[in-house]
Write an enzyme that holds these catalytic residues in place. Sequence first.
Site, mmCIF file in Angstrom:
data_model
loop_
_atom_site.group_PDB
_atom_site.id
_atom_site.type_symbol
_atom_site.label_atom_id
_atom_site.label_comp_id
_atom_site.label_asym_id
_atom_site.label_seq_id
_atom_site.Cartn_x
_atom_site.Cartn_y
_atom_site.Cartn_z
ATOM 1 N N ASN A 80 -4.640 -15.316 -1.435
ATOM 2 C CA ASN A 80 -6.029 -15.718 -1.306
ATOM 3 C C ASN A 80 -6.396 -16.710 -1.894
ATOM 4 O OD1 ASN A 80 -7.260 -14.458 -3.575
ATOM 5 N ND2 ASN A 80 -6.277 -12.756 -2.673
ATOM 6 N N LYS A 84 15.329 -15.609 3.726
ATOM 7 C CA LYS A 84 14.387 -16.651 4.269
ATOM 8 C C LYS A 84 14.298 -16.370 5.856
ATOM 9 C CE LYS A 84 12.882 -21.325 4.206
ATOM 10 N NZ LYS A 84 13.412 -22.755 3.937
ATOM 11 N N ASP A 142 -5.671 1.385 -3.581
ATOM 12 C CA ASP A 142 -7.078 0.715 -4.295
ATOM 13 C C ASP A 142 -7.035 0.964 -5.684
ATOM 14 O OD1 ASP A 142 -9.485 0.394 -5.293
ATOM 15 O OD2 ASP A 142 -10.434 0.474 -3.174
HETATM 16 O O1 C5P Z 1 -12.568 -2.944 -1.707
HETATM 17 P P1 C5P Z 1 -12.758 -4.406 -2.244
HETATM 18 O O2 C5P Z 1 -11.541 -5.190 -2.134
HETATM 19 O O3 C5P Z 1 -13.880 -5.095 -1.529
HETATM 20 O O4 C5P Z 1 -13.205 -4.265 -3.729
HETATM 21 C C1 C5P Z 1 -13.269 -5.020 -4.778
HETATM 22 C C2 C5P Z 1 -13.332 -4.555 -5.924
HETATM 23 O O5 C5P Z 1 -12.125 -3.422 -6.078
HETATM 24 C C3 C5P Z 1 -12.837 -5.399 -6.916
HETATM 25 O O6 C5P Z 1 -13.128 -5.150 -8.294
HETATM 26 C C4 C5P Z 1 -11.106 -5.426 -6.911
HETATM 27 O O7 C5P Z 1 -10.595 -5.991 -7.855
HETATM 28 C C5 C5P Z 1 -11.089 -3.990 -6.702
HETATM 29 N N1 C5P Z 1 -9.753 -3.711 -5.712
HETATM 30 C C6 C5P Z 1 -8.921 -3.110 -6.341
HETATM 31 N N2 C5P Z 1 -7.389 -2.709 -5.681
HETATM 32 C C7 C5P Z 1 -7.671 -3.194 -4.356
HETATM 33 C C8 C5P Z 1 -8.685 -3.737 -3.891
HETATM 34 C C9 C5P Z 1 -9.873 -4.124 -4.641
HETATM 35 O O8 C5P Z 1 -8.656 -2.820 -7.550
HETATM 36 N N3 C5P Z 1 -6.471 -2.590 -3.557
#
Ligand code: C5P
Length: 397
Positions: A209, A288, A306
């Site tokens: 991203n 590849k 997460d």
């Molecule tokens: O769930 P979302 O991506 O919108 O949440 C953003 C927050 O959660 C940010 O602080 C990001 O660093 C953290 N995050 C994380 N692990 C993920 C997704 C998001 O620590 N897999």
Amino acid sequence: MELNGKRVVVGVTGGIAAYKAAELVRLLTKQGADVQVAMTEGATHFVTPTTFQALSGKPVYVDQWDARMPNAMAHIDLSRQADLIVVAPASADFLARIAHGQADDLLATMVLARDCPLLVAPAMNRQMWENPATRRNVDQLRADGIVVLGPASGEQACGEVGAGRMLEPEDIAEEIVAFCQPTVLAGRRVLITAGPTFEAIDPVRGITNLSSGRMGYAVARAARHAGAEVTLVSGPVGFAAPQGVDRVNVRSALEMHAAVLARAAASDIFIAVAAVADYRVANAAEHKLKKESGGIPAIELIENPDILAEVAALPDGPFCVGFAAESRNLEEYAQRKRQRKNIPLIAGNLIQDGFGGDDNRLVLFDDAGAHPLAPAPKSALARQLVEHIAQLLTGKD
Ligand code: C5P
């Protein structure tokens, strides 16, 4: 402008690194500092006072008997007006003189007469640096509360390689900025994630991203300036770690997850700034992918862990701070995310306000509600975030 209104005396002593002091004066002035240069007579053999006068916009003082000071007390007047004195480069001879309280030229007298902090950036040949006399002098200066910046190791003007090179002007300026910040996180261990993640499709392609990593790096730098011990778990970004920050490089969300979970329990604060990919490729190819193999490849995705929610769920885990980058309904989405992840503080921003750029607009959401911060460079916002975290933690201690 991180040094706005700070009155800094830059002392320059006789060494080839004196030419780098010109860049230091420029950097400090650019950060808003009011810079007064004082040179030893030896320094003027390397760079002329005119160079420093042009860069600082002020006359340069060299001579103890300079008639420009109306009361003939240049040493007292100049050091009384200073918030900080930095001597860069500081020669072996100068360190020896001030370690013994000598006052045999204007700069040494100013140092002796000061009532403000003194920072020195030594620069000399490696053998002079290693000489027991210099070692003793440096130990004495440290014991006297003087901050010794560096020196670095590397190639020297004399052709030798070793310790004794002056820190680069950018690093000295950075140390001065750090020195001027209130140490609201002194003694705290802070773990931070930053940047994007990269989820491989095959050995050369992947899903990522547009996160630049700038906000996370700014938070790491601000936390370090506030006195914290900082570890930065970073996805792929194109710039160096802030001075004094321990960086752990990762690529994928799974690598970031492992690096964070290995360190979270030993941290006091976890700030998740990284833009972690929600999904990774389940069927990543070992080799590849070739167009000739026929058909359009199907990419199968599975969910990534997460990281923030997992750290927030740890028993006795760190104080957790999240980021919410949204494209609309900031307050509603950010507050919902804060509750879902069960974290005390989240910093929300609209993607159109800050993604990838130097400036941003942040709103902090905690139990007390929303705290909008004025639009500002990411460095200034990071500092306000760190101050807010420190306040919430003080309430908890
Ligand atoms: O769930 P979302 O991506 O919108 O949440 C953003 C927050 O959660 C940010 O602080 C990001 O660093 C953290 N995050 C994380 N692990 C993920 C997704 C998001 O620590 N897999």
